[in-house]
Design a protein around this motif. Structure first.
Motif, PDB file in Angstrom:
ATOM      1  N   ILE A   1       0.767  -1.154   0.056  1.00 37.35           N
ATOM      2  CA  ILE A   1      -0.117  -0.211   0.054  1.00 37.35           C
ATOM      3  C   ILE A   1       0.894   1.266  -0.023  1.00 37.35           C
ATOM      4  N   ILE A   2       0.426   2.334  -0.701  1.00 33.88           N
ATOM      5  CA  ILE A   2       1.337   3.425  -0.807  1.00 33.88           C
ATOM      6  C   ILE A   2       0.404   4.554  -0.585  1.00 33.88           C
ATOM      7  N   THR A   3       0.809   5.481   0.425  1.00 35.99           N
ATOM      8  CA  THR A   3       0.134   6.710   1.044  1.00 35.99           C
ATOM      9  C   THR A   3       0.782   7.886   0.674  1.00 35.99           C
ATOM     10  N   VAL A   4       0.369   8.721  -0.032  1.00 37.97           N
ATOM     11  CA  VAL A   4       1.000  10.175  -0.374  1.00 37.97           C
ATOM     12  C   VAL A   4       0.282  11.435   0.280  1.00 37.97           C
ATOM     13  N   ILE A   5       0.741  11.996   1.290  1.00 37.08           N
ATOM     14  CA  ILE A   5       0.199  13.021   2.033  1.00 37.08           C
ATOM     15  C   ILE A   5       0.872  14.263   1.264  1.00 37.08           C
ATOM     16  N   SER A   6       0.057  15.342   0.827  1.00 39.71           N
ATOM     17  CA  SER A   6       0.578  16.563   0.163  1.00 39.71           C
ATOM     18  C   SER A   6      -0.511  17.506   0.164  1.00 39.71           C
ATOM     19  N   GLY A   7      -0.113  18.809  -0.522  1.00 41.31           N
ATOM     20  CA  GLY A   7      -0.816  19.876  -0.719  1.00 41.31           C
ATOM     21  C   GLY A   7      -0.547  21.139   0.053  1.00 41.31           C
ATOM     22  N   LEU A   8      -0.827  22.369  -0.570  1.00 35.64           N
ATOM     23  CA  LEU A   8      -0.646  23.447   0.026  1.00 35.64           C
ATOM     24  C   LEU A   8      -1.921  24.612  -0.503  1.00 35.64           C
TER      25      LEU A   8
ATOM     26  N   LEU B   1       6.323  18.504  -2.680  1.00 35.39           N
ATOM     27  CA  LEU B   1       6.118  17.637  -4.168  1.00 35.39           C
ATOM     28  C   LEU B   1       5.284  18.252  -5.033  1.00 35.39           C
ATOM     29  N   THR B   2       5.863  18.263  -6.210  1.00 41.90           N
ATOM     30  CA  THR B   2       5.211  18.924  -7.605  1.00 41.90           C
ATOM     31  C   THR B   2       4.177  17.996  -8.108  1.00 41.90           C
ATOM     32  N   LEU B   3       3.198  18.652  -8.849  1.00 44.83           N
ATOM     33  CA  LEU B   3       2.327  17.805  -9.699  1.00 44.83           C
ATOM     34  C   LEU B   3       2.879  16.869 -10.577  1.00 44.83           C
ATOM     35  N   SER B   4       4.155  17.155 -11.413  1.00 46.90           N
ATOM     36  CA  SER B   4       4.571  16.529 -12.301  1.00 46.90           C
ATOM     37  C   SER B   4       5.365  15.314 -11.372  1.00 46.90           C
ATOM     38  N   GLU B   5       5.837  15.539 -10.150  1.00 48.55           N
ATOM     39  CA  GLU B   5       6.670  14.376  -9.521  1.00 48.55           C
ATOM     40  C   GLU B   5       5.707  13.469  -9.190  1.00 48.55           C
ATOM     41  N   LEU B   6       4.241  14.011  -8.832  1.00 45.55           N
ATOM     42  CA  LEU B   6       3.279  12.998  -8.151  1.00 45.55           C
ATOM     43  C   LEU B   6       2.569  12.333  -9.430  1.00 45.55           C
ATOM     44  N   LYS B   7       2.847  12.753 -10.628  1.00 53.45           N
ATOM     45  CA  LYS B   7       2.068  12.039 -11.934  1.00 53.45           C
ATOM     46  C   LYS B   7       3.260  11.108 -12.267  1.00 53.45           C
ATOM     47  N   ASP B   8       4.696  11.347 -12.039  1.00 53.60           N
ATOM     48  CA  ASP B   8       5.646  10.199 -12.337  1.00 53.60           C
ATOM     49  C   ASP B   8       5.290   9.152 -11.356  1.00 53.60           C
ATOM     50  N   LEU B   9       5.055   9.472  -9.955  1.00 55.50           N
ATOM     51  CA  LEU B   9       4.959   8.226  -9.050  1.00 55.50           C
ATOM     52  C   LEU B   9       3.846   7.414  -9.409  1.00 55.50           C
ATOM     53  N   CYS B  10       2.620   8.250  -9.738  1.00 53.71           N
ATOM     54  CA  CYS B  10       1.434   7.506  -9.979  1.00 53.71           C
ATOM     55  C   CYS B  10       1.683   6.381 -11.171  1.00 53.71           C
ATOM     56  N   GLY B  11       2.613   6.941 -12.168  1.00 54.21           N
ATOM     57  CA  GLY B  11       2.817   5.999 -13.223  1.00 54.21           C
ATOM     58  C   GLY B  11       3.785   4.872 -13.301  1.00 54.21           C
ATOM     59  N   LEU B  12       4.402   4.909 -12.004  1.00 54.83           N
ATOM     60  CA  LEU B  12       5.487   3.541 -11.783  1.00 54.83           C
ATOM     61  C   LEU B  12       4.651   2.233 -11.609  1.00 54.83           C
ATOM     62  N   PRO B  13       5.404   1.488 -12.150  1.00 57.34           N
ATOM     63  CA  PRO B  13       4.853  -0.211 -11.940  1.00 57.34           C
ATOM     64  C   PRO B  13       4.518  -0.433 -10.356  1.00 57.34           C
ATOM     65  N   ARG B  14       3.330  -1.016  -9.992  1.00 62.62           N
ATOM     66  CA  ARG B  14       3.318  -1.124  -8.709  1.00 62.62           C
ATOM     67  C   ARG B  14       2.310  -2.251  -8.445  1.00 62.62           C
ATOM     68  N   LYS B  15       2.005  -2.880  -7.085  1.00 57.63           N
ATOM     69  CA  LYS B  15       0.850  -3.987  -7.050  1.00 57.63           C
ATOM     70  C   LYS B  15      -0.014  -3.505  -5.989  1.00 57.63           C
ATOM     71  N   GLY B  16       0.396  -2.523  -5.139  1.00 54.27           N
ATOM     72  CA  GLY B  16      -0.436  -2.063  -4.019  1.00 54.27           C
ATOM     73  C   GLY B  16      -1.296  -0.697  -4.512  1.00 54.27           C
ATOM     74  N   SER B  17      -2.440  -0.392  -3.847  1.00 53.79           N
ATOM     75  CA  SER B  17      -3.188   0.557  -3.959  1.00 53.79           C
ATOM     76  C   SER B  17      -2.609   1.742  -3.545  1.00 53.79           C
ATOM     77  N   LEU B  18      -2.920   2.916  -4.066  1.00 47.90           N
ATOM     78  CA  LEU B  18      -2.202   4.360  -3.930  1.00 47.90           C
ATOM     79  C   LEU B  18      -3.225   5.370  -3.361  1.00 47.90           C
ATOM     80  N   PHE B  19      -3.071   5.633  -2.300  1.00 50.60           N
ATOM     81  CA  PHE B  19      -3.902   6.697  -1.392  1.00 50.60           C
ATOM     82  C   PHE B  19      -3.290   8.152  -1.499  1.00 50.60           C
ATOM     83  N   LEU B  20      -3.959   8.882  -1.933  1.00 51.92           N
ATOM     84  CA  LEU B  20      -3.541  10.484  -1.907  1.00 51.92           C
ATOM     85  C   LEU B  20      -4.465  11.256  -1.014  1.00 51.92           C
ATOM     86  N   GLY B  21      -3.810  11.835   0.189  1.00 50.57           N
ATOM     87  CA  GLY B  21      -4.673  12.619   0.994  1.00 50.57           C
ATOM     88  C   GLY B  21      -3.905  13.844   1.293  1.00 50.57           C
ATOM     89  N   GLY B  22      -4.459  14.782   2.076  1.00 53.28           N
ATOM     90  CA  GLY B  22      -3.973  16.025   2.740  1.00 53.28           C
ATOM     91  C   GLY B  22      -4.763  17.083   1.941  1.00 53.28           C
TER      92      GLY B  22
END
Ligand code: SF4
Length: 562
Positions: free
Chosen positions: A66-73, A85-106
């Motif tokens: 499981i992946i959890t990302v906390i972010s936002g201003l 964290l910038t939007l493009s960094e976030l997009k890159d992260l979301c595009g990486l191969p993974r098996k777990g669910s990704l939660f984004l909050g904050g």
């Protein structure tokens, strides 16, 4: 064989009106999320945005269950401690191969922007399994219990009690550890009666709720057990309301409740180094001056020096104030600044920083603003100077316009017509005409700033800051590499927004020419004479070789003769 479940927790940093989490601050969001993962038996790898940027640990994403990302201003800022964290960094992260669910909050749930003066985008991101529209820790916990994605899940204070305690140990994985300030949650939502300020995202929490003192103290104890010694009551929109009594005119402060809170936190971490607060609603002081003064005095009895009470002034132009439902006019703001100076303008130790001073927040880019709008702010600041009042800092920012705030609509109907030129003129005027005066009042020559951590070195000048609320930036003249990373510094000069100083005590027989030259009243010629005549056995020997023997009397106790 028992299989360990793995989690990745990425701290993209947060900044919103009532919560800060850019290093050296660590926000409750990541601590609570870590606590949830602990409670479900995960082995969690915690990374900050800056660590992610450097190492881009793809394997941590690939192997996490499981992946959890906390972010936002939701308020603009410039940060020395890290880059969100910038939007493009976030997009890159979301595009990486993974098996777990990704939660984004904050705060990113309100939309995305990194810059003041810009409209936030509603966030639509491929690759995010759960964009938490309320509390990420609650959505995460629900998913781990049921396998169901419920982005709108919210938590109660009862629920976060255990997560907060379990999550405290994440601090040990922070690259700044132990040089951290734990942002503590006291309440959330806005306690203001009579509507919200147009720009503010804190109003998105439908009700104002307070966290019990016992829970705050328990979390403080868990953080202290993990090595944290600096705390700020920053997750709170108005410290004066905490524990107060609800009335028709707003929440009336109760000094005894504030005393209870501070005593409990002090009891939970008896050796704490920093105990600061942040937001203070000027409307509360205006409505309840006596109770507010009692509460401020209580805060100043229990806090540590250099505290800042941040006041949302935003704009003193009457038409902007009315249109944006801002809190106070110039006369009220003046009374509030006077009262905080009375309660907190003293110093707890000789050569220390003032106990607590007001911080002023101004905001540009509000609806109805024009080129003349900044004049009222200017007149107000001139009055502070004339009355010999002190403010610790003046923040001037441009509003970020978030889709679900009233400002999104108002700025379409009455867009700001002030323009960048007028804004910069107002901002530069403050930096040139007001900041230097205030800085000299806050930290006059001879002030000793305790425990400054050196952050960077540029030739013979180091830069550092102490821990705490809006810490002063300190330029340190050192001809040799300081022996420690954390040193005391005596102020010898002032820039417009930073002070200059030398390591303290000043080892007069061994320090370099630059340090001696920087001593108040010394200069080049006297520094040369001192260097030629040393070593000295005592202060009297030193004074005897000076053409003006008393020139260093004011700081004689800061000189060491080894
Ligand atoms: S008083 Fe205004 S700025 Fe403060 S929390 Fe409420 S809406 Fe936000």
């Amino acid at each position: 064989m028992k299989v360990t479940k793995k989690a990745l927790l990425l701290d993209g940093y947060v900044d919103e009106p009532a919560c800060f989490g850019v290093p050296p601050y660590i926000s409750p969001y990541v601590r609570y999320a870590f606590g949830v993962l602990e409670s479900h038996g995960f082995e969690t790898r915690y990374l900050t945005a800056d660590q992610w940027r450097i190492t881009c640990q793809r394997e941590a994403v690939a192997e996490a269950d499981i992946i959890t990302v906390i972010s936002g201003l939701t308020v603009p800022g410039r940060y020395r401690g890290g880059s969100p964290l910038t939007l493009s960094e976030l997009k890159d992260l979301c595009g990486l191969p993974r098996k777990g669910s990704l939660f984004l909050g904050g705060p990113i749930r309100h939309g995305y922007t990194l810059k003041g003066g810009s409209k936030a985008l509603d966030l639509v991101l491929d690759g995010v399994d759960c964009l938490c529209t309320r509390d990420p820790e609650a959505a995460l916990d629900h998913f781990l219990k049921t396998g169901e994605l419920r982005p709108e899940k919210t938590r109660t204070y009862e629920k976060i009690r255990r997560w907060a305690q379990l999550g405290a140990k994440v601090v040990k994985a922070h690259p700044f550890y132990p040089w951290l300030v734990a942002e503590l949650e006291l309440s959330r939502g806005c306690d203001r009666k009579g509507g919200r300020c147009s720009f503010c995202s804190e109003g998105a929490f439908s009700t104002y709720e307070e966290r019990p003192v016992t829970d705050i103290a328990e979390e403080t104890k868990a953080l202290a057990d993990s090595g944290v010694t600096a705390f700020r009551f920053g997750r709170c929109s108005n410290i004066l309301s905490y524990g107060g009594t609800d009335t028709l005119c707003g929440i009336r402060p109760e000094p005894s409740k504030i005393k209870e809170l501070y005593a409990a936190v002090r009891g939970a971490c008896p050796d704490l180094e920093v105990l600061h607060t942040d937001n203070c609603n000027p409307l509360t002081i205006a409505a309840f001056p006596d109770e507010s003064l009692g509460t401020l005095e209580e805060i100043c009895r229990w806090n540590t020096e250099g505290d800042v009470l941040s006041l949302g002034i935003e704009s003193l132009d009457p038409k902007v104030r009315k249109l944006n439902n801002l809190k106070v006019d110039a006369e009220t703001a003046l009374r509030v600044v006077r009262l905080i100076n009375v309660a907190g303008g003293h110093r707890k130790r000789k050569r220390g920083l003032p106990t607590a001073l007001p911080g002023l927040n101004f905001l540009a880019g509000l609806a109805g603003e024009d080129k003349g709008s900044f004049e009222a702010n200017r007149l107000f600041l001139k009055r502070l100077v004339e009355e010999n009042l002190t403010v610790r800092r003046i923040n001037i920012r441009q509003a970020m316009i978030f889709p679900r705030t009233p400002l999104a609509r108002l700025s379409k109907e009455n867009p700001s017509k002030a323009g960048k030129k007028a804004f910069m003129k107002w901002k530069n005027w403050v930096r040139e005409e007001i900041d230097p005066i205030m800085l000299k009042r806050v930290a006059p020559t001879g002030t000793v700033i305790k425990r400054v951590r050196i952050e960077e070195r540029q030739g013979r000048l180091c830069f550092g800051r102490p821990l705490g609320s809006y810490p002063l930036l300190v330029g340190i003249i050192t001809s040799t590499e300081p022996e420690c990373e954390v040193i005391d510094v005596v102020v010898t000069d002032h820039g417009s927004r930073s002070v200059t100083g030398i390591p303290c005590p000043v080892d007069i027989n061994r320090c370099g020419f630059e340090e001696i030259e920087a001593l108040p009243g010394i200069g080049k010629a006297r520094a040369r004479r001192i260097i030629q005549a040393r070593p000295f056995a005592c202060y009297q020997d030193l004074a005897a070789i000076l053409d003006e023997p008393g020139v260093l009397d004011g700081i004689s106790e800061l000189l060491a003769f080894r």
